[in-house]
Each structure stands twice: as C-alpha cells, then as structure tokens.
Design a protein around this motif. Structure first.
Motif, short mmCIF file in Angstrom:
data_model
loop_
_atom_site.label_atom_id
_atom_site.label_comp_id
_atom_site.label_asym_id
_atom_site.label_seq_id
_atom_site.Cartn_x
_atom_site.Cartn_y
_atom_site.Cartn_z
N PRO A 22 -5.84 10.93 41.12
CA PRO A 22 -6.92 10.54 42.02
C PRO A 22 -7.34 11.66 42.96
O PRO A 22 -8.46 11.67 43.45
CB PRO A 22 -6.33 9.36 42.81
CG PRO A 22 -4.85 9.52 42.71
CD PRO A 22 -4.60 10.16 41.37
N GLN A 26 -11.18 12.78 44.18
CA GLN A 26 -11.54 12.78 45.59
C GLN A 26 -12.20 14.10 46.00
O GLN A 26 -13.02 14.13 46.91
CB GLN A 26 -10.28 12.55 46.42
CG GLN A 26 -10.55 12.24 47.88
CD GLN A 26 -9.30 11.82 48.61
OE1 GLN A 26 -8.20 11.91 48.08
NE2 GLN A 26 -9.46 11.34 49.82
N THR A 97 -13.77 5.34 40.87
CA THR A 97 -12.57 5.10 41.66
C THR A 97 -12.76 3.96 42.65
O THR A 97 -13.89 3.51 42.90
CB THR A 97 -12.18 6.37 42.45
OG1 THR A 97 -13.08 6.53 43.57
CG2 THR A 97 -12.25 7.62 41.57
N THR A 98 -11.66 3.54 43.25
CA THR A 98 -11.74 2.60 44.35
C THR A 98 -12.44 3.27 45.53
O THR A 98 -12.45 4.50 45.64
CB THR A 98 -10.34 2.13 44.77
OG1 THR A 98 -9.54 3.28 45.11
CG2 THR A 98 -9.65 1.37 43.65
N ASP A 100 -11.63 3.11 48.64
CA ASP A 100 -10.75 3.26 49.80
C ASP A 100 -10.22 4.69 49.87
O ASP A 100 -10.66 5.57 49.13
CB ASP A 100 -9.59 2.25 49.72
CG ASP A 100 -8.81 2.36 48.41
OD1 ASP A 100 -8.93 3.41 47.72
OD2 ASP A 100 -8.08 1.42 48.08
N LYS A 102 -7.40 5.84 48.92
CA LYS A 102 -6.56 6.25 47.79
C LYS A 102 -7.38 6.82 46.64
O LYS A 102 -6.89 7.62 45.86
CB LYS A 102 -5.73 5.05 47.30
CG LYS A 102 -4.69 4.58 48.29
CD LYS A 102 -3.88 3.43 47.69
CE LYS A 102 -2.79 2.97 48.65
NZ LYS A 102 -1.99 1.84 48.09
N LYS A 103 -8.62 6.37 46.48
CA LYS A 103 -9.47 6.80 45.37
C LYS A 103 -8.76 6.60 44.03
O LYS A 103 -8.80 7.46 43.14
CB LYS A 103 -9.89 8.27 45.52
CG LYS A 103 -10.55 8.60 46.84
CD LYS A 103 -11.84 7.85 47.02
CE LYS A 103 -12.51 8.26 48.32
NZ LYS A 103 -13.12 7.16 49.04
N SER A 104 -8.12 5.45 43.87
CA SER A 104 -7.44 5.15 42.61
C SER A 104 -8.47 4.97 41.50
O SER A 104 -9.54 4.39 41.72
CB SER A 104 -6.60 3.88 42.75
OG SER A 104 -5.62 4.04 43.75
N GLN A 201 -5.35 -1.01 37.61
CA GLN A 201 -6.36 -1.40 38.59
C GLN A 201 -6.77 -2.87 38.43
O GLN A 201 -7.56 -3.37 39.20
CB GLN A 201 -7.59 -0.49 38.49
CG GLN A 201 -7.31 0.98 38.71
CD GLN A 201 -6.56 1.25 39.99
OE1 GLN A 201 -6.73 0.57 40.99
NE2 GLN A 201 -5.68 2.24 39.96
#
Length: 225
Positions: A22, A26, A97-98, A100, A102-104, A201
């Motif tokens: 991740p 980012q 990515t998410t 948030d 974390k950028k998962s 996820q």
C-alpha cells in the motif's frame, strides 16, 4: 518462445513483489481526467480517464508502442492512485485503495506490452493466450498457483485471450488475478492487462468476483488510440 518466457518471469516476479504494497499506492500519482462514467448500471457516477499515448510516453520516459485510454471507476470509499513506469514493466499501474490512512489495496491493474511476429488474427490470439498463461505460472509458487478460467473473449469489438487464476503472494495472501491479452489491429504490438483482487478487503468471496473489481472493470473499457 524461450527468451520471451524469461522476460515474462522477470515481469511477474517484480509485479508480485510490488502489487500488495500500500505504501507504493500512497506515494504515486499519474494525472487523469474526471468524466462521466460508463459504469452507471453499477451506480458509479464518475470515472477517471487515463490516456497512455505519445504525450504520456514523453512526459514519463516510458515506451508506449500501443497507445490506449481507459476509464477507472470512482467508487465511494475508494481512492485511485496511478503510477507511470511501474516496477515489473509496462507504462502504467493503477491502484484502487481504501480512502483512509492505510491505503489498503482493493485491486490493482498493471498494463504491460509485448510484440508479435504474426499478422494472422488467430495466431495473434494464440500468442496472447500463451503470454497470459506464462505470466500466471510465474505468480506465486507453482504449488499455490491455480488456473480457474481460460477462454477467448472480446474487449469492445476486439478479440482477446483471458486467463483467471489465483496465487499466494510473498505475504501469504491468497490473491485472484485476471490477465487479458489484446493485440492492436494493424500493428505487431499488444498489451496484457493484469488485474489483481485482494480478498482480505472483503469484496471478493469467489472467483467470479474478480470481474467486479475496479481494476477489472477499468480494463474492460480499454480502447486503442
């Protein structure tokens, strides 16, 4: 095709090492244009259009033998991060990515290129299928890599070769991958889209869910320029 297999092994190993990270997503950014979406049936109202052509090649110092554009769906709760000249080869990689800290990663799409030695449409499809299978073999380890679907399809009006499988990455995650090989008409150039879905996820429960990932939906909109 021995030399080709060696090149594909290098691409796959680099791809496998970077796709789940991740931090990479980012830190990367490639400009796109926000437009109305081709995904209305799924309730997605906007998409980001990426055009990978001569201007893109000059700006980012990357080869683009077959120019194309695609639409990346802008989903609620997701962010889009694109990287030019990614590890593993090709002109671009797009991460979904998410939104948030974390950028998962939900899914990712990497586009790599290949060259053909034939103008015969059927042979072009067979070569693309071969490349896709060889890439799948190099993902993860042989005992953990599985082939689930192998078939000819169409992307728009163009014939393509599709391979869907799953593999275990270096972190022990079971990932789904969809590889689609597509040749540009009137040239000896082709591309392979590598869409990877990350089940942790929560949006992938079965093999068929790979087709609904943002990465896979994005590739389905690809058009050669």
């Amino acid at each position: 095709m021995k030399a080709t297999a060696i090149v594909l092994a290098t691409i796959a190993l680099a791809f496998m090492a970077t796709a789940p990270d991740p931090a990479v997503a980012q830190q990367t950014k490639t400009e796109g244009t926000v437009k109305l979406t081709p995904f209305e049936a799924r309730g997605i109202t906007l998409s980001t259009i990426y055009t990978v052509d001569g201007k893109f090649a000059e700006k980012h110092g990357v080869d683009v033998p077959a120019a194309f554009s695609l639409a990346a769906p802008r989903r609620e709760g997701q962010e889009i991060h694109a990287q030019a000249k990614p590890s593993g080869g090709g002109p671009i990689k797009i991460y979904f990515t998410t939104d948030d800290g974390k950028k998962s990663i939900f899914s990712s799409l990497q586009i790599i290129t290949y060259s053909l030695k034939t103008d015969d449409p059927q042979k072009r499809l067979e070569v693309g299928d071969y490349f896709a299978i060889e890439l799948l073999k190099k993902l993860g380890t042989n005992q953990n890599t599985r082939l689930n679907i192998r078939r000819p399809i169409k992307i728009g009006d163009l014939p393509a070769a599709e391979v869907v499988g799953n593999f275990v990455n270096k972190d022990g995650d079971q990932l789904l991958v969809r590889l689609v090989a597509l040749a540009k008409p009137g040239t000896r150039d082709g591309i392979i889209g590598i869409a990877v879905g990350h089940p942790r996820q929560g949006r992938i429960k079965k093999v068929e869910d790979i087709f609904e990932t943002s990465a896979s939906l994005a590739f389905d909109t690809l058009e050669f320029k």
